[in-house]
Structure formats: C-alpha cells, structure tokens
Scaffold this active site. Sequence first.
Site, PDB file in Angstrom:
ATOM      1  N   HIS A 112       0.837  -1.204   0.000  1.00 39.07           N
ATOM      2  CA  HIS A 112       0.000   0.000   0.000  1.00 39.07           C
ATOM      3  C   HIS A 112       0.870   1.252   0.000  1.00 39.07           C
ATOM      4  CE1 HIS A 112      -3.203  -2.790   1.240  1.00 39.07           C
ATOM      5  NE2 HIS A 112      -4.034  -1.877   0.777  1.00 39.07           N
ATOM      6  N   LYS A 116      -0.499   4.938   4.447  1.00 39.96           N
ATOM      7  CA  LYS A 116      -1.464   4.049   5.137  1.00 39.96           C
ATOM      8  C   LYS A 116      -1.089   3.931   6.612  1.00 39.96           C
ATOM      9  CE  LYS A 116      -3.831  -0.407   4.884  1.00 39.96           C
ATOM     10  NZ  LYS A 116      -5.116   0.181   5.280  1.00 39.96           N
TER      11      LYS A 116
HETATM   12  P1  NAD Z   1      -7.381   9.736   5.247  1.00 43.32           P
HETATM   13  O1  NAD Z   1      -6.409   9.891   6.375  1.00 43.32           O
HETATM   14  O2  NAD Z   1      -7.082  10.374   3.945  1.00 43.32           O
HETATM   15  O3  NAD Z   1      -8.825  10.220   5.695  1.00 43.32           O
HETATM   16  C1  NAD Z   1      -9.363   9.995   6.959  1.00 43.32           C
HETATM   17  C2  NAD Z   1     -10.374  11.052   7.185  1.00 43.32           C
HETATM   18  O4  NAD Z   1     -11.047  10.839   8.427  1.00 43.32           O
HETATM   19  C3  NAD Z   1      -9.744  12.452   7.251  1.00 43.32           C
HETATM   20  O5  NAD Z   1     -10.481  13.316   6.416  1.00 43.32           O
HETATM   21  C4  NAD Z   1      -9.929  12.843   8.688  1.00 43.32           C
HETATM   22  O6  NAD Z   1     -10.137  14.251   8.812  1.00 43.32           O
HETATM   23  C5  NAD Z   1     -11.218  12.098   9.014  1.00 43.32           C
HETATM   24  N1  NAD Z   1     -11.410  12.027  10.451  1.00 43.32           N
HETATM   25  C6  NAD Z   1     -10.486  11.851  11.415  1.00 43.32           C
HETATM   26  N2  NAD Z   1     -11.074  11.943  12.616  1.00 43.32           N
HETATM   27  C7  NAD Z   1     -12.382  12.183  12.377  1.00 43.32           C
HETATM   28  C8  NAD Z   1     -13.508  12.375  13.203  1.00 43.32           C
HETATM   29  N3  NAD Z   1     -13.406  12.343  14.528  1.00 43.32           N
HETATM   30  N4  NAD Z   1     -14.715  12.576  12.635  1.00 43.32           N
HETATM   31  C9  NAD Z   1     -14.837  12.580  11.288  1.00 43.32           C
HETATM   32  N5  NAD Z   1     -13.811  12.420  10.456  1.00 43.32           N
HETATM   33  C10 NAD Z   1     -12.600  12.223  11.002  1.00 43.32           C
HETATM   34  O7  NAD Z   1      -7.556   8.160   5.079  1.00 43.32           O
HETATM   35  P2  NAD Z   1      -8.236   7.385   3.855  1.00 43.32           P
HETATM   36  O8  NAD Z   1      -7.171   6.890   2.954  1.00 43.32           O
HETATM   37  O9  NAD Z   1      -9.368   8.171   3.309  1.00 43.32           O
HETATM   38  O10 NAD Z   1      -8.769   6.100   4.610  1.00 43.32           O
HETATM   39  C11 NAD Z   1      -9.738   6.224   5.644  1.00 43.32           C
HETATM   40  C12 NAD Z   1      -9.938   4.844   6.256  1.00 43.32           C
HETATM   41  O11 NAD Z   1     -10.490   3.963   5.265  1.00 43.32           O
HETATM   42  C13 NAD Z   1      -8.668   4.169   6.743  1.00 43.32           C
HETATM   43  O12 NAD Z   1      -8.962   3.393   7.879  1.00 43.32           O
HETATM   44  C14 NAD Z   1      -8.272   3.282   5.574  1.00 43.32           C
HETATM   45  O13 NAD Z   1      -7.453   2.209   5.949  1.00 43.32           O
HETATM   46  C15 NAD Z   1      -9.637   2.824   5.130  1.00 43.32           C
HETATM   47  N6  NAD Z   1      -9.754   2.357   3.764  1.00 43.32           N
HETATM   48  C16 NAD Z   1     -10.623   1.359   3.567  1.00 43.32           C
HETATM   49  C17 NAD Z   1     -10.843   0.898   2.301  1.00 43.32           C
HETATM   50  C18 NAD Z   1     -11.884  -0.173   2.110  1.00 43.32           C
HETATM   51  O14 NAD Z   1     -12.030  -0.686   0.996  1.00 43.32           O
HETATM   52  N7  NAD Z   1     -12.643  -0.508   3.145  1.00 43.32           N
HETATM   53  C19 NAD Z   1     -10.178   1.460   1.206  1.00 43.32           C
HETATM   54  C20 NAD Z   1      -9.292   2.492   1.429  1.00 43.32           C
HETATM   55  C21 NAD Z   1      -9.089   2.950   2.718  1.00 43.32           C
END
Ligand code: NAD
Length: 286
Positions: free
Chosen positions: A163, A167
Amino acid sequence: MRPAAVSEPLRLCVHGATGRMGRALLEVIRGRGDVRLVAAVGRPGSPHVGRDVGAVTGGPAYGVAVIDAPAEGLRACDVLVDFSAPEATQRLLAAIAQYPRPTVIGTTGLTRPIEAAVRALAERVPMLLAPNTSVGVAVLGELLGIALGALGPDWDVEIVELHHRGKADAPSGTALRLARLVAEARGLQAQGMIVHGRSGRVGPRPAEQVGVLAARGGDVVGEHTLWLCGPGERLELVHRAHDRSLFAHGALRAACWLVRQPPGLYEMRDVLGWSARGATATVGRD
Ligand code: NAD
C-alpha cells in the site's frame, strides 16, 4: 429497526468526507442519480468544517457544508458510509446508538472493543463491516476458499500486501481478513497461526502457519497477493486496485443494498449474495 422506507435517491452521509476515500466517494456520487449526498462529516477542528464539501474535492459546489457532528449527519440520512479513523468510528458508533441508521464501515484498524460495539449495534441496526469494499477482493476471498478446498492442507499460504506510504495501519485489514479465511477454511484458530514477517533463525515453516507481510511505498492504492505453494507448483491469486474509485463504487453498492436489510452484521460477500445473513469474520486488533 425495520428496513426503512427508502427514499429515492438514497440520502447518504459520508463520515470522513475530507480524506482520500471521502473525496473518492464524493467524486463517484456526483456521477450517480440514485444516491444524493446530504451530509459530509469531517474531523472536529478541521479547517474544512463549515465549507462546502465540493471545495474540499476541488470540484463545483455540492450545496453541502462539512460538519463535525456525526449525529447531525445521521439525522439527515438514510444510510451512512464511514471511511475515517478507528477513534472517529468509535465516536460515530456512540451517535448511531442514539440515531440508528444502516452504516457501512470501511475504516480499517478497528480494535476488538470497537468491533464488539459494532456487533452490539448490529442487533438493532443493519451494519456492514468492510475492511475492503472492492467487489474484486470479495471475489478473491471466494476463490481462495475454492482453492483451499481443492488443494488440501499441504499447500502453504502466504499473503503479501502493498500500500501507499500514507497508510496508517499494517497489515491491511484485507490481508488479515484473507488470513482468517484460511484459518476458517482449515478449521483452525487464527490466533497464533498468523506470522507477521520473519527474521533470524526461524526454522522450518509449520504447515498451518500463514505469513502476512506488509510493504509500504509511494502512492500504491492497494495490492494483495496470495501465494499458495504446493509440492512442485505454486498458484498466485492477485488483486490490484488501480484507482480509489473502486472502493467508492463498492461502498455505494453496499450502502444501496444495506438500506433494504433487517438488522444484522454483514460483510461484502453478503452484498454479492454469497453468505447467510449475519455471518462475518472479525479483523480487529487487541
Ligand atoms: P485519510 O487519512 O485520507 O482520511 C481519513 C479522514 O477521516 C480524514 O479526512 C480525517 O479528517 C477524518 N477524520 C479523522 N477523525 C475524524 C472524526 N473524529 N470525525 C470525522 N472524520 C474524522 O484516510 P483514507 O485513505 O481516506 O482512509 C480512511 C480509512 O479507510 C482508513 O482506515 C483506511 O485504511 C480505510 N480504507 C478502507 C478501504 C476499504 O475498501 N474498506 C479502502 C481504502 C481505505
């Protein structure tokens, strides 16, 4: 909670709207007529709070301002999709207890207590835990089950995931999920069976072991490779995510499906019609 009368288009709240996945979702929602963004929840204290979420994505205005209270988003929506962070998901769950709405949780790295809270909520709300919302990865899990059944216990399974450098958690929730599928298929306990990398004089590999290796670098969206190694031959099953939009498409497909389900804990294979209601594997960490 009975399956609600679903509005058309479906009113959607995105939790974690200003992150990488949130933005991917917003882009995909723009092009669809069957879902409508009604709330975008960001991190409390984020400079985006109060601004139109369209500006966050660099696109035209959405007419939806970023808010920081999940309860407000829940009240406005038919279904919520969460791609945030484990602590944020925990806070969200407390709000769902008060304002129950079907919820797709895409956030990974959830601890066991957080998963337990999801499970408890699922007794009265449709909840979908999807550490990978890719439809291709759901198919990969099914193919793995078929392969293990046919190849037998002598074949060693190793999982390598790659990744992007940003991440937060390792190994990926998907790699853990796949490792646990191996344990399930072999009727073994996952705990103690999974090894995270090897170093030093580790000796011969125990037959039941599943190695899970995490690599990080650049802007790789996500790759999972399964090596199934038998006597004199090796089978490789590979999934490569080219673009984050695939997770957004899968999450929206899951949301549209979930909103019509009774309370229960679901996973992506349920969305594809492959397993009984309520069955799910855990991916949480202690
Ligand atoms: P990122 O760090 O770009 O985004 C995370 C977001 O969550 C940020 O905008 C942050 O401001 C927000 N956040 C943090 N605390 C918060 C709160 N208290 N209330 C609301 N929002 C809050 O990360 P990302 O790449 O967008 O990934 C987010 C999550 O999704 C991670 O856990 C990642 O591993 C996961 N993910 C899952 C999949 C899937 O297929 N399920 C795919 C990609 C990423």
